[in-house]
Design an enzyme around this catalytic site. Sequence first.
Site, PDB file in Angstrom:
ATOM      1  N   ARG A 102       0.854  -1.072   0.150  1.00 63.63           N
ATOM      2  CA  ARG A 102      -0.064  -0.012  -0.199  1.00 63.63           C
ATOM      3  C   ARG A 102       0.743   1.292   0.103  1.00 63.63           C
ATOM      4  O   ARG A 102       0.488   2.220  -0.791  1.00 63.63           O
ATOM      5  CB  ARG A 102      -0.835   0.051   1.130  1.00 63.63           C
ATOM      6  CG  ARG A 102      -2.227   0.856   1.100  1.00 63.63           C
ATOM      7  CD  ARG A 102      -1.721   2.387   1.735  1.00 63.63           C
ATOM      8  NE  ARG A 102      -1.486   2.135   3.112  1.00 63.63           N
ATOM      9  CZ  ARG A 102      -0.562   3.029   3.599  1.00 63.63           C
ATOM     10  NH1 ARG A 102       0.104   4.037   2.689  1.00 63.63           N
ATOM     11  NH2 ARG A 102      -0.037   2.719   4.766  1.00 63.63           N
ATOM     12  N   SER A 150       8.359  16.247  12.235  1.00 65.08           N
ATOM     13  CA  SER A 150       7.277  16.778  12.264  1.00 65.08           C
ATOM     14  C   SER A 150       7.175  18.337  12.135  1.00 65.08           C
ATOM     15  O   SER A 150       6.091  18.922  11.742  1.00 65.08           O
ATOM     16  CB  SER A 150       6.864  16.312  13.888  1.00 65.08           C
ATOM     17  OG  SER A 150       6.506  15.135  14.055  1.00 65.08           O
ATOM     18  N   TRP A 174      14.045   8.409   5.140  1.00 60.51           N
ATOM     19  CA  TRP A 174      12.947   7.592   5.053  1.00 60.51           C
ATOM     20  C   TRP A 174      11.975   7.794   3.939  1.00 60.51           C
ATOM     21  O   TRP A 174      10.701   7.902   4.013  1.00 60.51           O
ATOM     22  CB  TRP A 174      12.146   7.875   6.449  1.00 60.51           C
ATOM     23  CG  TRP A 174      12.953   7.628   7.727  1.00 60.51           C
ATOM     24  CD1 TRP A 174      13.276   8.535   8.496  1.00 60.51           C
ATOM     25  CD2 TRP A 174      13.440   6.492   7.871  1.00 60.51           C
ATOM     26  NE1 TRP A 174      14.209   8.153   9.431  1.00 60.51           N
ATOM     27  CE2 TRP A 174      14.359   6.593   9.266  1.00 60.51           C
ATOM     28  CE3 TRP A 174      13.564   5.256   7.727  1.00 60.51           C
ATOM     29  CZ2 TRP A 174      15.140   5.746  10.043  1.00 60.51           C
ATOM     30  CZ3 TRP A 174      14.308   4.252   8.278  1.00 60.51           C
ATOM     31  CH2 TRP A 174      15.102   4.586   9.517  1.00 60.51           C
ATOM     32  N   CYS A 250      -0.296  17.611   0.005  1.00 62.08           N
ATOM     33  CA  CYS A 250      -0.099  16.390  -0.476  1.00 62.08           C
ATOM     34  C   CYS A 250      -0.087  15.331   0.643  1.00 62.08           C
ATOM     35  O   CYS A 250      -0.840  14.113   0.263  1.00 62.08           O
ATOM     36  CB  CYS A 250       1.269  16.371  -1.212  1.00 62.08           C
ATOM     37  SG  CYS A 250       1.563  17.313  -2.560  1.00 62.08           S
ATOM     38  N   ARG A 280      -8.573 -23.970  16.765  1.00 63.21           N
ATOM     39  CA  ARG A 280      -7.441 -24.133  18.282  1.00 63.21           C
ATOM     40  C   ARG A 280      -8.175 -24.808  19.208  1.00 63.21           C
ATOM     41  O   ARG A 280      -9.061 -24.094  19.884  1.00 63.21           O
ATOM     42  CB  ARG A 280      -6.625 -23.149  18.205  1.00 63.21           C
ATOM     43  CG  ARG A 280      -5.582 -23.021  19.400  1.00 63.21           C
ATOM     44  CD  ARG A 280      -4.544 -24.048  19.056  1.00 63.21           C
ATOM     45  NE  ARG A 280      -3.651 -23.761  20.263  1.00 63.21           N
ATOM     46  CZ  ARG A 280      -2.462 -24.658  20.218  1.00 63.21           C
ATOM     47  NH1 ARG A 280      -2.040 -25.474  19.162  1.00 63.21           N
ATOM     48  NH2 ARG A 280      -1.570 -24.372  21.360  1.00 63.21           N
ATOM     49  N   GLU A 375       3.476  10.369   7.961  1.00 64.41           N
ATOM     50  CA  GLU A 375       2.415  11.112   7.576  1.00 64.41           C
ATOM     51  C   GLU A 375       1.721  11.616   8.812  1.00 64.41           C
ATOM     52  O   GLU A 375       0.416  12.118   8.672  1.00 64.41           O
ATOM     53  CB  GLU A 375       1.440  10.240   6.812  1.00 64.41           C
ATOM     54  CG  GLU A 375       1.723   9.360   5.728  1.00 64.41           C
ATOM     55  CD  GLU A 375       2.302  10.132   4.531  1.00 64.41           C
ATOM     56  OE1 GLU A 375       2.665  11.243   4.506  1.00 64.41           O
ATOM     57  OE2 GLU A 375       2.811   9.281   3.503  1.00 64.41           O
ATOM     58  N   PHE A 395       1.492  23.773  18.968  1.00 66.51           N
ATOM     59  CA  PHE A 395       2.525  23.192  18.517  1.00 66.51           C
ATOM     60  C   PHE A 395       3.773  23.953  18.949  1.00 66.51           C
ATOM     61  O   PHE A 395       4.900  23.327  18.860  1.00 66.51           O
ATOM     62  CB  PHE A 395       2.236  23.468  16.903  1.00 66.51           C
ATOM     63  CG  PHE A 395       1.404  22.705  16.221  1.00 66.51           C
ATOM     64  CD1 PHE A 395       1.957  21.150  15.921  1.00 66.51           C
ATOM     65  CD2 PHE A 395       0.225  22.919  15.948  1.00 66.51           C
ATOM     66  CE1 PHE A 395       1.000  20.320  15.330  1.00 66.51           C
ATOM     67  CE2 PHE A 395      -0.763  21.878  15.503  1.00 66.51           C
ATOM     68  CZ  PHE A 395      -0.324  20.693  15.135  1.00 66.51           C
TER      69      PHE A 395
END
Length: 396
Positions: A102, A150, A174, A250, A280, A375, A395
């Site tokens: 994916r 981040s 990465w 994006c 099982r 992400e 933040f």
Amino acid sequence: MSASAKLPPFDAADPLGLDDLLDPEDLAVRDTVRAWAADRVLPHIADWYERGELPGIRELARELGSLGALGMSLTGYGCAGASAVQYGLACLELEAADSGIRSLVSVQGSLAMYAIHRFGSEEQKREWLPRMASGEVIGCFGLTEPDIGSDPASMRTRARRDGSDWVLDGRKMWITNGSVAGVAVVWARTEEGIRGFAVPTDTPGFSAPEIKHKWSLRASVTSELVLDGVRLPASAVLPGATGLGGPLGCLSHARYGIVWGSMGAARSSFESALGYARTREQFGRPIGGFQLTQAKLADMAVELHKGVLLAHHLGRRMDAGRLRPEQISFGKLNNVREAIEICRTARTILGANGISLEYPVMRHATNLESVLTYEGTVEMHQLVLGKALTGLDAFR
């Protein structure tokens, strides 16, 4: 309901009847991708994961292109123009096979292709998108840096003008698909603000050494991008993006796919645990007949199908042009976090067998540790929602 009305039977695979929300075209997309993954990925994925490689990635990309899975929700330039829900269903089925597969599709379509489609010039779109949609060219997306994750506003990669050219210097880290990409969408600091560049990977000064020794996303190509005096013509800059809004837009598109994809990993783990619990035997009967095991299965099913319902709701909002970034953060935060918990609970049902690659559970759990981080980390999405709820920015 009249007394004579007959209820449909309970379906353990779809306990909420969510398939009723899908039209025949949605179901056809889902079933096509599921069949491809069952044929081309599932027989090999445990071996690929154990070896830490994704052999035949270029062939897999071309096959995914022939399915219309690359840049699936984009229109024109050879892209399928599918709905957001259909793209989400494809992500779910691909991640039910493996998060690395994916990720290949997400980075290609939701990051690299989306950036060119949304912010590129007509020349750039014609040059890259048809070949990327077919899988002939693989793309990557260079935003994260060795010391910058981040807080992308603090990126150190720089692009300076030299006559009519641009010269790029810096490093990205990465980066999925980096070592096999034919084009890299690279974000760099300029005197005008942060800009994006479509960088052909055969440009002198560009290299992409592959990152080894990973314990997560092992069946995926992950690389560092090194830009050492990479000289590009003025036509390489993405004209429609100046500032952080470009790359963050994006990322929102890619995060949407993760909302769905994480539920694929969760579904695979849940189905593995359910099948195991039915067969099982301990203390003279299947462990699925014990109350504690049933409680685990019930809780897993509730979170799994709530997550799919949430993903579907966000997909319908995206198709209607009403999906906000904060709502994507809501979905990414919830679904990945719950998917990991489902995998961990599934592992307890399988006992010692849960750590074996004969079952998908531990592979999904370790993959999701990366999905939880990339992400946007848990903390970043919590702060996005916190700011939306309170109107106060935490933040900084």
